[in-house]
Structure formats: structure tokens, C-alpha cells
Design an enzyme around this catalytic site. Sequence first.
Site, PDB file in Angstrom:
ATOM      1  N   LYS A  22       0.834  -1.214   0.000  1.00 56.51           N
ATOM      2  CA  LYS A  22       0.000   0.000   0.000  1.00 56.51           C
ATOM      3  C   LYS A  22       0.862   1.256   0.000  1.00 56.51           C
ATOM      4  O   LYS A  22       0.643   2.170  -0.789  1.00 56.51           O
ATOM      5  CB  LYS A  22      -0.893  -0.014   1.255  1.00 56.51           C
ATOM      6  CG  LYS A  22      -1.535   1.325   1.574  1.00 56.51           C
ATOM      7  CD  LYS A  22      -2.413   1.267   2.804  1.00 56.51           C
ATOM      8  CE  LYS A  22      -1.726   1.444   4.125  1.00 56.51           C
ATOM      9  NZ  LYS A  22      -1.351   2.810   4.497  1.00 56.51           N
ATOM     10  N   ASN A  23       1.860   1.289   0.896  1.00 57.03           N
ATOM     11  CA  ASN A  23       2.600   2.537   1.086  1.00 57.03           C
ATOM     12  C   ASN A  23       3.619   2.808  -0.013  1.00 57.03           C
ATOM     13  O   ASN A  23       4.294   3.836  -0.009  1.00 57.03           O
ATOM     14  CB  ASN A  23       3.263   2.561   2.466  1.00 57.03           C
ATOM     15  CG  ASN A  23       2.225   2.734   3.559  1.00 57.03           C
ATOM     16  OD1 ASN A  23       1.065   3.045   3.271  1.00 57.03           O
ATOM     17  ND2 ASN A  23       2.627   2.515   4.802  1.00 57.03           N
ATOM     18  N   CYS A 117      -6.089  12.704  13.162  1.00 58.88           N
ATOM     19  CA  CYS A 117      -5.813  11.319  12.824  1.00 58.88           C
ATOM     20  C   CYS A 117      -5.770  10.510  14.106  1.00 58.88           C
ATOM     21  O   CYS A 117      -5.355  11.018  15.151  1.00 58.88           O
ATOM     22  CB  CYS A 117      -4.470  11.298  12.107  1.00 58.88           C
ATOM     23  SG  CYS A 117      -3.800   9.695  11.866  1.00 58.88           S
ATOM     24  N   ARG A 122      -0.128  14.419  13.568  1.00 55.30           N
ATOM     25  CA  ARG A 122       0.376  14.247  12.198  1.00 55.30           C
ATOM     26  C   ARG A 122       0.304  15.501  11.328  1.00 55.30           C
ATOM     27  O   ARG A 122      -0.461  15.573  10.362  1.00 55.30           O
ATOM     28  CB  ARG A 122      -0.344  13.080  11.512  1.00 55.30           C
ATOM     29  CG  ARG A 122      -0.046  11.776  12.184  1.00 55.30           C
ATOM     30  CD  ARG A 122      -0.651  10.617  11.469  1.00 55.30           C
ATOM     31  NE  ARG A 122       0.118  10.163  10.326  1.00 55.30           N
ATOM     32  CZ  ARG A 122      -0.287   9.198   9.521  1.00 55.30           C
ATOM     33  NH1 ARG A 122      -1.433   8.606   9.711  1.00 55.30           N
ATOM     34  NH2 ARG A 122       0.467   8.838   8.505  1.00 55.30           N
ATOM     35  N   VAL A 124       1.591  18.498   8.573  1.00 56.15           N
ATOM     36  CA  VAL A 124       2.219  18.385   7.247  1.00 56.15           C
ATOM     37  C   VAL A 124       3.203  19.538   7.030  1.00 56.15           C
ATOM     38  O   VAL A 124       3.535  19.878   5.904  1.00 56.15           O
ATOM     39  CB  VAL A 124       1.174  18.330   6.099  1.00 56.15           C
ATOM     40  CG1 VAL A 124       0.433  17.009   6.110  1.00 56.15           C
ATOM     41  CG2 VAL A 124       0.199  19.495   6.171  1.00 56.15           C
ATOM     42  N   LEU A 126       6.330  19.720   7.361  1.00 52.71           N
ATOM     43  CA  LEU A 126       7.584  19.385   6.663  1.00 52.71           C
ATOM     44  C   LEU A 126       7.358  19.313   5.144  1.00 52.71           C
ATOM     45  O   LEU A 126       8.238  19.672   4.359  1.00 52.71           O
ATOM     46  CB  LEU A 126       8.155  18.062   7.185  1.00 52.71           C
ATOM     47  CG  LEU A 126       8.496  18.054   8.691  1.00 52.71           C
ATOM     48  CD1 LEU A 126       8.928  16.666   9.150  1.00 52.71           C
ATOM     49  CD2 LEU A 126       9.601  19.061   8.994  1.00 52.71           C
ATOM     50  N   ASP A 306       4.580   0.563  12.180  1.00 49.41           N
ATOM     51  CA  ASP A 306       3.414  -0.127  11.611  1.00 49.41           C
ATOM     52  C   ASP A 306       3.303  -1.588  12.075  1.00 49.41           C
ATOM     53  O   ASP A 306       2.328  -2.268  11.725  1.00 49.41           O
ATOM     54  CB  ASP A 306       3.452  -0.069  10.070  1.00 49.41           C
ATOM     55  CG  ASP A 306       3.207   1.340   9.552  1.00 49.41           C
ATOM     56  OD1 ASP A 306       2.729   2.184  10.327  1.00 49.41           O
ATOM     57  OD2 ASP A 306       3.515   1.603   8.374  1.00 49.41           O
ATOM     58  N   ARG A 399      -8.701  -0.618   4.660  1.00 49.93           N
ATOM     59  CA  ARG A 399      -7.830   0.410   4.081  1.00 49.93           C
ATOM     60  C   ARG A 399      -6.457  -0.166   3.750  1.00 49.93           C
ATOM     61  O   ARG A 399      -5.773   0.344   2.872  1.00 49.93           O
ATOM     62  CB  ARG A 399      -7.634   1.563   5.070  1.00 49.93           C
ATOM     63  CG  ARG A 399      -8.891   2.340   5.343  1.00 49.93           C
ATOM     64  CD  ARG A 399      -8.601   3.499   6.237  1.00 49.93           C
ATOM     65  NE  ARG A 399      -7.501   4.272   5.670  1.00 49.93           N
ATOM     66  CZ  ARG A 399      -6.857   5.237   6.308  1.00 49.93           C
ATOM     67  NH1 ARG A 399      -7.196   5.547   7.532  1.00 49.93           N
ATOM     68  NH2 ARG A 399      -5.878   5.888   5.740  1.00 49.93           N
TER      69      ARG A 399
END
Length: 420
Positions: A22-23, A117, A122, A124, A126, A306, A399
Amino acid sequence: MDKLLISGGRSLEGSLRASGAKNSALPILASSILLKDKMTIRNIPHLNDITTMIELLSSMGAEMTVDENMDLEINSSNLENPLARYELVKTMRASILVLGPLLSRYHEAEVALPGGCAIGSRPVNLHIDCMRQLGAEIDIVDGYIKAKAKDGLKGGNINFSNVTVTGTENAIMAGVLAKGTTTISNAAKEPEVVDLVACLRKMGAKIFGEGTDRIEINGVNALEPCDYSVMADRIEIGTYLTAVTMTKGNVSIKCSLPSVLETILDKLKIAGANIQIDEEGINLEMDKIPNPVNISTAPFPLFPTDMQAQFIALNSISKGKSKVIENVFENRFMHVQELIRMGGNIRLEGNTAYIEGNTKGLIAAPVMATDLRASASLVLAGLVAKGQTKVDRIYHIDRGYERIEEKLNLLGANIERVSE
Ligand code: EPU
């Protein structure tokens, strides 16, 4: 809403095919924005997050055909709307991956800010900082990142203060068509970053140093069509191998990834699993109550966040005490309360979980999935619990795990998907 009913107590036996990652599929799909032509992406996993990314690209004008093997032909030549709407972004944070490629191709982009989340705040920042470093002007207006680079992106030096996987991927995709050279320091070394680079290189991008913490990109004028197959999903494989260890099973997984799985395999060996690797893939056999395993999560090549939840489930049935430290996300322990409801003996203190294995085993209970990997840990717990575990809100699992109940049932599990 779908639920999983898991009747625990069966060993997993047999062989399994790993799905595409997925990633790695998500940034590779986003990279199609950079190409004014068709490309073919193979081995895409059939997952809700992938559907969201496909919908996002379609909403911008990309045309796609998918065959029964989930091989996808994507044509971005008519893509004309560099806007990622909140309705799609809010369902998947990885939508931020379109920011770099859109800016690179259109010199402008509007991407909704992802919301909160379940695993932490989390931000953004960066992603935004690195686009500014490449010459973009960015304003946050009405919940949207509005980015512009009037004369196109220009190479620059990006130095991430924190290792970020999708941030590194966005920076790479932005740098590919930027004028001049872009360097990324403190880059993420994750195999999924390396997979994205392999795909971009097949498209003619000039990128060096992927897999190390310093990546250099020499901008090119245009990319060429390519045919690329996504790598196997190391987290899916790791999750199933942990399930086999917990259920005292014997399973072979066909894949060519042992080197990127090393840290996970080392921990499963400490748990007592007997692991054999050959050119076909990995075989794992387990015949005893697992030993406790201490874990401390960190960016690749160290232990992946993960896989943290799955190892807490494993430690919950081990013969001893263990400590699991979460260093990557600030609030990734939502599974702990649910595991405690199944008889887990776990105490949380800050970013550390202290676990005392319950060798009498876990007991089935109705539990609630809260995020993708938390859900996976509840499925693993259900596989070994006495009785029938009901896992609610499994859209989180869909997901990121392709047909989880079908794959586990093929190995002898007893899992039913019900709609209530
Ligand atoms: N961070 C910031 N600012 C940013 C970006 C990140 O402070 O602008 C912080 C995060 O809050 C976190 C840390 O940096 O504390 C690392 O986050 P990272 O950016 O690396 O995470 P990500 O890129 O959003 C990817 C995976 C996640 C995985 C993490 C860490 C994708 C699509 N997602 O997320 O996967 O946990 O890297 O390895 O690649 C999952 O698959 O279940 C999943 C959550």
C-alpha cells in the site's frame, strides 16, 4: 457496517501470496501526475486507500483502466485540475502525496489540509517547508494549502528536521522535474521510498542515494511512460508472520523481501519462531508459547511503527514481561484498551507499554478497530482468544489489508465478515 467474527484457537497452516505494498503503491500512483502520457502500474493491492487515491486522480482528470489482476493503466495526459478536494483528502492523509507532483507539473496546486488522525496530530509542516525550499509560495487559506511556483520549481537543499516518509516522497517527486539539483538530507530510508525511486528512474528521472539519508535529484525536462510492478507489502507479511507465531502455526509466504523484513524477522526469532528463507520466500514455524519481545519503534532500518500493535498482541500471550516503546507517533496505543478487554495485562506510561504475558491466553470480546494497524492487532488477538471475537469498524482494516479474512481462512482460520 461490516464486522469480523473470529472464532479463535486454530493454528495457521499453509502458504500465502503477499499483496502489493500500500505505502509504495500510493506514491507511485501519485507520481503518474508527473507524466503527460500513459503508464502501467502492476501488483496494486485492492484496498480502500488505493481506491481513494484513484478517485483523487480521476477527480483531477486522469483516465484509468484496471484489469482483474489490479494492473492499472493510467493516463494523465488530460489531467487539468490541480485540486485535491477536502472530501477525498479527509478520508486519507496520504492524499498529501499529490502536492509535490502537482506543483512540479502545473506550477500550482490546491490541496486540502488533512485533518486529525487516530494515531497523533500528524502535521504536514515538513511537506510545506520543503516545497517552499524548492521555490513555491504557499498560503493556507480556508483549510487548503494553496501553492504556486510562478516560474516552476527550482532545485534546492531540503534538510528534514524529522524523518518523514511521505515528506521525502513528496520532495523527490517535486525535485524530479525541477530546474537544477535538489538534495534531501535526513531523508527517509524506507523500502517504499526506494520502490518509488525505482519507478521514477524507469520513467527517466535522475535520482541518486535512495535508501540512504541523503538523496540527490537532477531535474529532467520530462518523464517517459513506463511499466512498473509494486513491491510486496512488508507490513502485511510481517502481520501474517506474527499471526502464525501467535497461533503456533506453520506457513510459507511467497515473496522476495527477506532483507527489508530483517528487523521484524529477528524479533519473531526472539519470540521463538523457526524461520527459513529461500529463493521462494519465507517459512515460519512455531510450536510453543512465545517469549516476550522488547520493541522500540523508529524509522527504517529499525523496527517499524506499523508493526508495533501486532507485537503488543503477541507479547500479551507471551511467557514473561516486555516493554514496547513507540517513538514515531505520539498516540498510537488505541489498541491497548481493547486488548486489555480481551484479558491482556498491559500498562501504559507515556510512550511505553509494559506488558505481562497472560499464558492462560486471551478471551474473546467485542472490540472496536480504531486505526489500520490497531485493527490488525485485534484480529491477531481474536485468532488466539477463547471464544468468538467481534471486531467492529473494520473499514480501517480494509484500508490496508487485502481480503484479510479470505487470506487467513485459507490458512485455516475461522473468520466471518458480517454486515449489521
Ligand atoms: N511529521 C511532522 N511533520 C510533517 C510530517 C511528519 O511532524 O510534516 C511527524 C509525524 O507526526 C510523525 C513523524 O513525523 O511523528 C513521522 O511521520 P511520517 O511523515 O514519516 O509518516 P507518514 O509519511 O505520514 C508513512 C506511512 C505510515 C507509517 C509512517 C511511518 C504512508 C502512506 N504512510 O506515514 O503508514 O506509519 O510513514 O513509517 O506511507 C500505515 O500504513 O498504517 C501507516 C500509518
